[in-house]
Design an enzyme around this catalytic site. Structure first.
Site, PDB file in Angstrom:
ATOM      1  N   ILE A 493       1.026   3.657   1.145  1.00 54.97           N
ATOM      2  CA  ILE A 493      -0.033   4.234   0.309  1.00 54.97           C
ATOM      3  C   ILE A 493       0.007   5.757   0.385  1.00 54.97           C
ATOM      4  O   ILE A 493      -0.027   6.446  -0.639  1.00 54.97           O
ATOM      5  CB  ILE A 493      -1.407   3.699   0.736  1.00 54.97           C
ATOM      6  CG1 ILE A 493      -1.536   2.213   0.374  1.00 54.97           C
ATOM      7  CG2 ILE A 493      -2.527   4.494   0.076  1.00 54.97           C
ATOM      8  CD1 ILE A 493      -2.788   1.548   0.916  1.00 54.97           C
ATOM      9  N   ARG A 496       2.976   7.258  -1.462  1.00 53.14           N
ATOM     10  CA  ARG A 496       2.802   7.219  -2.919  1.00 53.14           C
ATOM     11  C   ARG A 496       1.704   8.173  -3.378  1.00 53.14           C
ATOM     12  O   ARG A 496       1.830   8.837  -4.410  1.00 53.14           O
ATOM     13  CB  ARG A 496       2.450   5.797  -3.363  1.00 53.14           C
ATOM     14  CG  ARG A 496       2.157   5.650  -4.857  1.00 53.14           C
ATOM     15  CD  ARG A 496       3.368   5.915  -5.711  1.00 53.14           C
ATOM     16  NE  ARG A 496       3.064   5.730  -7.122  1.00 53.14           N
ATOM     17  CZ  ARG A 496       3.973   5.730  -8.084  1.00 53.14           C
ATOM     18  NH1 ARG A 496       5.252   5.904  -7.807  1.00 53.14           N
ATOM     19  NH2 ARG A 496       3.624   5.566  -9.349  1.00 53.14           N
ATOM     20  N   GLU A 497       0.621   8.254  -2.623  1.00 56.11           N
ATOM     21  CA  GLU A 497      -0.529   9.043  -3.044  1.00 56.11           C
ATOM     22  C   GLU A 497      -0.251  10.537  -3.004  1.00 56.11           C
ATOM     23  O   GLU A 497      -0.602  11.267  -3.937  1.00 56.11           O
ATOM     24  CB  GLU A 497      -1.740   8.728  -2.155  1.00 56.11           C
ATOM     25  CG  GLU A 497      -2.355   7.353  -2.373  1.00 56.11           C
ATOM     26  CD  GLU A 497      -3.191   7.277  -3.639  1.00 56.11           C
ATOM     27  OE1 GLU A 497      -3.326   8.299  -4.330  1.00 56.11           O
ATOM     28  OE2 GLU A 497      -3.700   6.183  -3.938  1.00 56.11           O
ATOM     29  N   SER A 498       0.348  11.025  -1.922  1.00 57.60           N
ATOM     30  CA  SER A 498       0.443  12.470  -1.719  1.00 57.60           C
ATOM     31  C   SER A 498       1.824  12.977  -1.365  1.00 57.60           C
ATOM     32  O   SER A 498       2.018  14.187  -1.222  1.00 57.60           O
ATOM     33  CB  SER A 498      -0.507  12.881  -0.583  1.00 57.60           C
ATOM     34  OG  SER A 498      -0.058  12.319   0.648  1.00 57.60           O
ATOM     35  N   TYR A 603       2.141   1.859  -9.487  1.00 58.16           N
ATOM     36  CA  TYR A 603       1.617   2.170  -8.160  1.00 58.16           C
ATOM     37  C   TYR A 603       1.763   0.976  -7.221  1.00 58.16           C
ATOM     38  O   TYR A 603       2.258   1.106  -6.094  1.00 58.16           O
ATOM     39  CB  TYR A 603       0.151   2.573  -8.290  1.00 58.16           C
ATOM     40  CG  TYR A 603      -0.542   2.884  -6.987  1.00 58.16           C
ATOM     41  CD1 TYR A 603      -0.561   4.180  -6.491  1.00 58.16           C
ATOM     42  CD2 TYR A 603      -1.203   1.892  -6.269  1.00 58.16           C
ATOM     43  CE1 TYR A 603      -1.213   4.483  -5.297  1.00 58.16           C
ATOM     44  CE2 TYR A 603      -1.856   2.182  -5.084  1.00 58.16           C
ATOM     45  CZ  TYR A 603      -1.857   3.472  -4.602  1.00 58.16           C
ATOM     46  OH  TYR A 603      -2.500   3.756  -3.430  1.00 58.16           O
TER      47      TYR A 603
END
Length: 646
Positions: A493, A496-498, A603
């Site tokens: 996560i 992928r997020e940051s 995502y």
């Protein structure tokens, strides 16, 4: 089992203590001088204190920029040449083009330009400068800048005015831009352009006003728009675009009536029919399906073909899946995703042997559907892992490269943004070996976000140790244990997020490694019995991971431990996922493909694939025994029964 982080941290510390970080000049003086230069407070700059410092070029940049547009091109070119290995050279060229253009020093502009510059305003100045030297190129570039449905910068006014005076932008070009403004909803620009047209276009303008009030009138307006029918194509494209978005079914019926009677260029007809196909599929208008399929068969449009395959999957039309996948152009068709679905369709139709061939092709891919295909074949995942290593002598050379010295110096004086610009500019210009040496340096320095971005800029797709570094590992392990969440899922996560940037800020306001919204942070803090961190406290990596871990735990509880549904909820919100599950197609792969938001669909695939990669890397780079999904996640029904609360 996850290997202990402490051992890795000790090795990193031992390596970094040996890095030759050369400090030249005085960093404090450099920081103060750079701030003074930005504020044009030249008397505060201690030149003697910063002479020889790696960053003196930054102060020189501000001095020279401040002398524009009076500075001569020779001075600009000399600066660019001396700083060609830094972003400073490109920035100075861009500044000179903008300042010379604004001042009308077009000869000077052309002297420093190196082809078409970036940015609309600079391009307009550039083509204005070319009007007297290369009028054909100036006209071509100017018309391209004109042909948009929004207002352009003031820098373009002189260029557009000159091209209109020369007849390079005439009534037809004005009309076409007006129609683009209509499509874009730019009423002010549309009215402005309408006033430019003479009386010969009055009937055309009246037609537009009629259609703006009633799209259905498209079947009753003249088929010839403007003098010599010059405006027909643009008008019908704009009108049908609005009509199709407003009422696709009625728009198709109108098009069926008027299409045979319109003399339009192929590009105009294609634009209209593409809109109709797209919205007919997205809105599932069955009565348009036969026509849409016939039109789509002649388009070879990857986006529409992908949409058509997804429509066939939603309807369990396995024969249609095979047919539409085969119609895709070669490159997208070979993607693991579509080879997987080809295999699924063949398997459903009883052609097991050919299905196995398609699955085998898909399983070569390092992706969600590549891993899903490998699971169906009972194979380990194809990681295609690339290992990189450099000896100590070469590493010492790299540490002395000017770009490395400048980046280190910029970090020391708190200029993280400039440091990133230096670094990524160098990576983009480097040879493959040099780019990998920079990635190796970033890894040894613990620059996690820079390391990930370095692999992207340098296209090091198989360098998985660098693309998926052991960043903040101790925090993921700790909060994974505390919350009971798979730590590899947390890593996936955050990656992928940051991309492991602890200061990441999304346009929507999400913050930090796991992109926690401030409002969500407030709620989670209250739930955990801790103080509200506020919009800046939430950036702390340990706290951000704690909050993100708590939120994904809550989502896992909501969906009976299912990581696919929980990941979708982390991205799109649980309310939407609840609705999707009520209409979901039951099997895990069909659920993923049926997610209506492209962002969330991609995502979920990325997060689950990333977690498998992280686990494989912790397993020494082997995917033996690694499973992207649990047996339950692959076999459970993806419908409302997945909700813990029905």
């Amino acid at each position: 089992m996850l290997p202990p982080f402490g051992h890795c941290k000790a090795l990193i510390a031992a390596t970094l203590c040996c890095l030759p970080l050369l400090v030249q000049g005085d960093d404090r003086a450099m920081r103060d001088s750079l701030e003074a230069a930005r504020n044009q407070e030249w008397q505060k700059i201690d030149q003697a204190a910063i002479d020889g410092h790696p960053l003196t070029g930054y102060v020189e940049y501000h001095r020279l920029r401040n002398r524009l547009p009076q500075a001569e091109p020779s001075q600009i070119l000399d600066f660019i040449e001396r700083h060609d290995d830094s972003p400073l050279g490109g920035w100075m060229r861009g500044q000179a083009i903008a300042r010379y253009g604004h001042a009308g020093r077009f000869g000077a502009l052309l002297a420093v330009a190196d082809g078409v510059p970036e940015g609309t305003a600079r391009q307009c100045y550039y083509y204005t400068a070319l009007l007297g030297h290369d009028p054909a190129t100036a006209a071509e570039g100017g018309r391209e800048l004109w042909r948009v449905g929004r207002s352009q910068p003031d820098a373009c006014d002189a260029l557009f005015r000159a091209l209109r005076e020369r007849g390079e932008i005439g009534e037809r070009e004005i009309w076409e831009r007006r129609m683009l403004a209509w499509q874009a909803g730019e009423t002010g620009l549309m009215n402005y352009l309408g006033r430019m047209l003479g009386s010969r276009w009055q009937e055309a303008n009246d037609t537009v006003e009629r259609l703006r009030k009633d799209y259905a009138a498209v079947t009753r307006v003249p088929t010839c728009i403007g003098p010599g029918c010059q405006g027909s194509g643009a008008l019908f494209v704009a009108a049908m675009h609005g009509f199709t978005r407003a009422d696709t079914e009625a728009a198709y019926e109108a098009w069926r009536k008027i299409a045979p009677h319109l003399e339009l260029e192929a590009s105009s007809r294609h634009a209209i029919e593409r809109d109709l196909v797209f919205y007919s599929l997205v809105r599932d208008i069955r009565q348009n399906r036969a026509w849409a399929d016939e039109a789509l068969a002649g388009m070879s449009d990857p986006e529409l073909l992908e949409l058509r395959v997804r429509t066939a999957l939603a309807e369990r039309d396995w024969r249609g899946v095979i047919d539409w996948v085969h119609r895709m152009p070669d490159e997208p068709r070979q993607d693991a995703r579509w080879q997987y679905w080809l295999g699924r369709a063949l398997e459903q139709l009883g052609d097991t042997a050919t299905a196995q061939t398609a699955y085998a092709a898909a399983a070569e891919g390092r992706s969600f559907f590549g891993f899903a295909a490998a699971d169906r074949l009972g194979r380990p995942y194809a990681l295609n892992l690339e290992r990189n290593g450099f000896d100590d002598d070469y590493r010492e050379q790299v540490a002395r490269w000017p770009v490395v010295q400048r980046t280190e110096a910029l970090i020391r004086i708190g200029e993280q943004g400039l440091a990133s610009s230096e670094w990524y500019t160098a990576v983009a210009r480097a040879t493959p070996r040099e780019a990998r040496a920079l990635a190796d340096y970033a890894q040894r320095r613990g620059w996690h976000a820079k390391l990930v971005q370095t692999t992207i800029t340098g296209q090091m797709w198989d360098a998985l140790d660098w693309r998926f570094p052991e960043a903040y590992r101790e925090h993921f392990l700790h909060w994974g244990r505390v919350t009971g969440v798979d730590p590899y899922l947390l890593m996936g996560i955050a990656r992928r997020e940051s991309a492991y940037n602890p200061d990441a800020l999304s346009p929507a306001g999400a913050r930090g490694l796991m992109q926690v919204m401030p409002g969500t942070a407030t709620q989670l803090s209250r739930q955990l019995g801790i103080s509200d961190p506020g919009p800046y406290g939430v950036l702390d990596p340990a706290l951000n991971i704690r909050l993100g871990s708590t939120y994904i735990r809550d989502m896992l509880d909501r969906y009976r431990g299912n990581r696919l549904a929980a990941a979708a909820a982390y991205n799109a919100g649980p309310g939407r996922v609840d609705r999707w599950l009520r209409d979901a197609p039951e099997e895990f792969d069909l659920f993923v493909e049926s997610i209506p938001f492209r962002e969330t669909r991609n995502y979920v695939q990325a997060v689950l694939a990333y977690r498998a990669i992280f686990e494989s890397l912790a397993n020494g780079g082997s995917s033996e025994g690694v499973a992207m999904l649990s047996a339950a996640e692959k076999s459970v029904r993806y419908d409302r029964s997945l909700l813990a609360r029905n």
